[in-house]
Design a protein around this motif. Sequence first.
Motif, PDB file in Angstrom:
ATOM      1  N   SER A 221       0.831  -1.207   0.000  1.00  0.00           N
ATOM      2  CA  SER A 221       0.000   0.000   0.000  1.00  0.00           C
ATOM      3  C   SER A 221       0.858   1.247   0.000  1.00  0.00           C
ATOM      4  CB  SER A 221      -0.878   0.035   1.250  1.00  0.00           C
ATOM      5  OG  SER A 221      -1.760  -1.035   1.264  1.00  0.00           O
ATOM      6  N   ASN A 222       0.311   2.305  -0.594  1.00  0.00           N
ATOM      7  CA  ASN A 222       0.952   3.612  -0.497  1.00  0.00           C
ATOM      8  C   ASN A 222       0.550   4.251   0.820  1.00  0.00           C
ATOM      9  OD1 ASN A 222       2.018   3.412  -3.086  1.00  0.00           O
ATOM     10  ND2 ASN A 222       0.240   4.393  -4.016  1.00  0.00           N
ATOM     11  N   ASP A 223       1.443   5.032   1.399  1.00  0.00           N
ATOM     12  CA  ASP A 223       1.131   5.694   2.658  1.00  0.00           C
ATOM     13  C   ASP A 223      -0.060   6.633   2.530  1.00  0.00           C
ATOM     14  OD1 ASP A 223       3.196   4.384   3.935  1.00  0.00           O
ATOM     15  OD2 ASP A 223       4.615   6.051   3.710  1.00  0.00           O
ATOM     16  N   ASP A 224      -0.222   7.260   1.348  1.00  0.00           N
ATOM     17  CA  ASP A 224      -1.316   8.214   1.174  1.00  0.00           C
ATOM     18  C   ASP A 224      -2.628   7.548   0.743  1.00  0.00           C
ATOM     19  OD1 ASP A 224      -0.404   7.560  -1.367  1.00  0.00           O
ATOM     20  OD2 ASP A 224      -0.798   9.555  -2.178  1.00  0.00           O
ATOM     21  N   ASP A 225      -2.624   6.230   0.516  1.00  0.00           N
ATOM     22  CA  ASP A 225      -3.834   5.506   0.118  1.00  0.00           C
ATOM     23  C   ASP A 225      -3.760   4.076   0.667  1.00  0.00           C
ATOM     24  OD1 ASP A 225      -6.281   5.025  -1.154  1.00  0.00           O
ATOM     25  OD2 ASP A 225      -5.366   4.635  -3.108  1.00  0.00           O
ATOM     26  N   PRO A 226      -3.711   3.926   2.004  1.00  0.00           N
ATOM     27  CA  PRO A 226      -3.449   2.610   2.598  1.00  0.00           C
ATOM     28  C   PRO A 226      -4.492   1.543   2.269  1.00  0.00           C
ATOM     29  CG  PRO A 226      -4.121   4.172   4.282  1.00  0.00           C
ATOM     30  CD  PRO A 226      -3.908   4.958   3.013  1.00  0.00           C
ATOM     31  N   GLU A 227      -5.732   1.926   2.052  1.00  0.00           N
ATOM     32  CA  GLU A 227      -6.770   0.942   1.730  1.00  0.00           C
ATOM     33  C   GLU A 227      -7.149   0.976   0.255  1.00  0.00           C
ATOM     34  OE1 GLU A 227      -9.912   0.493   4.483  1.00  0.00           O
ATOM     35  OE2 GLU A 227      -8.632   0.960   6.186  1.00  0.00           O
ATOM     36  N   HIS A 228      -6.347   1.707  -0.526  1.00  0.00           N
ATOM     37  CA  HIS A 228      -6.473   1.751  -1.983  1.00  0.00           C
ATOM     38  C   HIS A 228      -7.769   2.371  -2.493  1.00  0.00           C
ATOM     39  CE1 HIS A 228      -2.940  -0.802  -2.005  1.00  0.00           C
ATOM     40  NE2 HIS A 228      -3.587  -1.687  -1.268  1.00  0.00           N
ATOM     41  N   HIS A 229      -8.425   3.220  -1.688  1.00  0.00           N
ATOM     42  CA  HIS A 229      -9.673   3.821  -2.150  1.00  0.00           C
ATOM     43  C   HIS A 229      -9.469   4.717  -3.368  1.00  0.00           C
ATOM     44  CE1 HIS A 229     -12.356   2.158   0.787  1.00  0.00           C
ATOM     45  NE2 HIS A 229     -11.560   2.538   1.770  1.00  0.00           N
ATOM     46  N   ASN A 230      -8.362   5.463  -3.424  1.00  0.00           N
ATOM     47  CA  ASN A 230      -8.108   6.296  -4.604  1.00  0.00           C
ATOM     48  C   ASN A 230      -7.931   5.434  -5.851  1.00  0.00           C
ATOM     49  OD1 ASN A 230      -8.215   8.664  -3.076  1.00  0.00           O
ATOM     50  ND2 ASN A 230      -6.025   8.619  -2.667  1.00  0.00           N
ATOM     51  N   LEU A 231      -7.167   4.363  -5.728  1.00  0.00           N
ATOM     52  CA  LEU A 231      -6.956   3.434  -6.838  1.00  0.00           C
ATOM     53  C   LEU A 231      -8.273   2.785  -7.262  1.00  0.00           C
ATOM     54  CD1 LEU A 231      -5.099   1.751  -8.716  1.00  0.00           C
ATOM     55  CD2 LEU A 231      -4.831   0.148  -6.799  1.00  0.00           C
ATOM     56  N   LYS A 232      -9.038   2.304  -6.297  1.00  0.00           N
ATOM     57  CA  LYS A 232     -10.313   1.658  -6.604  1.00  0.00           C
ATOM     58  C   LYS A 232     -11.266   2.635  -7.284  1.00  0.00           C
ATOM     59  CE  LYS A 232      -9.962  -1.456  -2.631  1.00  0.00           C
ATOM     60  NZ  LYS A 232     -10.556  -1.813  -1.336  1.00  0.00           N
ATOM     61  N   ALA A 233     -11.327   3.862  -6.799  1.00  0.00           N
ATOM     62  CA  ALA A 233     -12.219   4.867  -7.388  1.00  0.00           C
ATOM     63  C   ALA A 233     -11.836   5.152  -8.839  1.00  0.00           C
ATOM     64  CB  ALA A 233     -12.193   6.147  -6.554  1.00  0.00           C
ATOM     65  N   ARG A 234     -10.534   5.302  -9.098  1.00  0.00           N
ATOM     66  CA  ARG A 234     -10.079   5.530 -10.483  1.00  0.00           C
ATOM     67  C   ARG A 234     -10.431   4.345 -11.374  1.00  0.00           C
ATOM     68  NH1 ARG A 234      -5.406   7.264  -7.933  1.00  0.00           N
ATOM     69  NH2 ARG A 234      -4.292   5.424  -8.631  1.00  0.00           N
ATOM     70  N   ASN A 235     -10.212   3.142 -10.866  1.00  0.00           N
ATOM     71  CA  ASN A 235     -10.511   1.946 -11.657  1.00  0.00           C
ATOM     72  C   ASN A 235     -12.005   1.817 -11.930  1.00  0.00           C
ATOM     73  OD1 ASN A 235      -7.830   1.289 -11.846  1.00  0.00           O
ATOM     74  ND2 ASN A 235      -7.874  -0.191 -10.167  1.00  0.00           N
ATOM     75  N   LEU A 236     -12.828   2.124 -10.938  1.00  0.00           N
ATOM     76  CA  LEU A 236     -14.268   2.085 -11.143  1.00  0.00           C
ATOM     77  C   LEU A 236     -14.684   3.077 -12.230  1.00  0.00           C
ATOM     78  CD1 LEU A 236     -17.092   1.083 -10.344  1.00  0.00           C
ATOM     79  CD2 LEU A 236     -17.120   2.899  -8.610  1.00  0.00           C
ATOM     80  N   GLY A 237     -14.133   4.282 -12.158  1.00  0.00           N
ATOM     81  CA  GLY A 237     -14.431   5.295 -13.171  1.00  0.00           C
ATOM     82  C   GLY A 237     -14.024   4.855 -14.568  1.00  0.00           C
TER      83      GLY A 237
END
Length: 170
Positions: free
Chosen positions: A44-60
């Motif tokens: 995980s990245n320190d600024d996105d530990p639960e990957h919500h930013n990554l998941k949101a981008r992928n969903l979009g």
Amino acid sequence: MLWLFGPSGVGKTTVGREICTRLGDSGVRCALIDTDMIGLCLPSNDDDPEHHNLKARNLGALWPAFQDAGAQCLILTGGVEDPDQVERYVEGLPDAEVTVCQLTLSEADHRARIAERNGRSVAWADDLIAEGDELNDVDFADVRVDTGGLSVAESATQILLSAGGWPGVA
């Protein structure tokens, strides 16, 4: 979009599949996405530990492809802890109408479900129960459904009734 969230073992994915199947059987083209499947990335990245930013981008990125394939609605299953996280996901879905549905269980029902699933250890159950207790304190869901004592079909019916007006709901 119908977003089913709650702690592990509450029935998000199983009930999401049931709702998707029902909608499909009634002629509503529906997509089903589990946030865990669109955000697996280690470490995980320190600024996105639960990957919500990554998941949101992928969903979009995925939603237009589902729409091109004819999907009229989306069922999203996965964890979320606060309304800001929901907003991050929704930003990538322009003009989406979102119903956020929290699935809950009593501690006794939650422990019984966890025990049924792959014989998980008591320590693992305690972690999931604690997660469920924390989520019980959130108040941003549009709909809240206790799946305890309900079959998958009954849980799906209760969610669809509670989310009246959602696609395929009479």
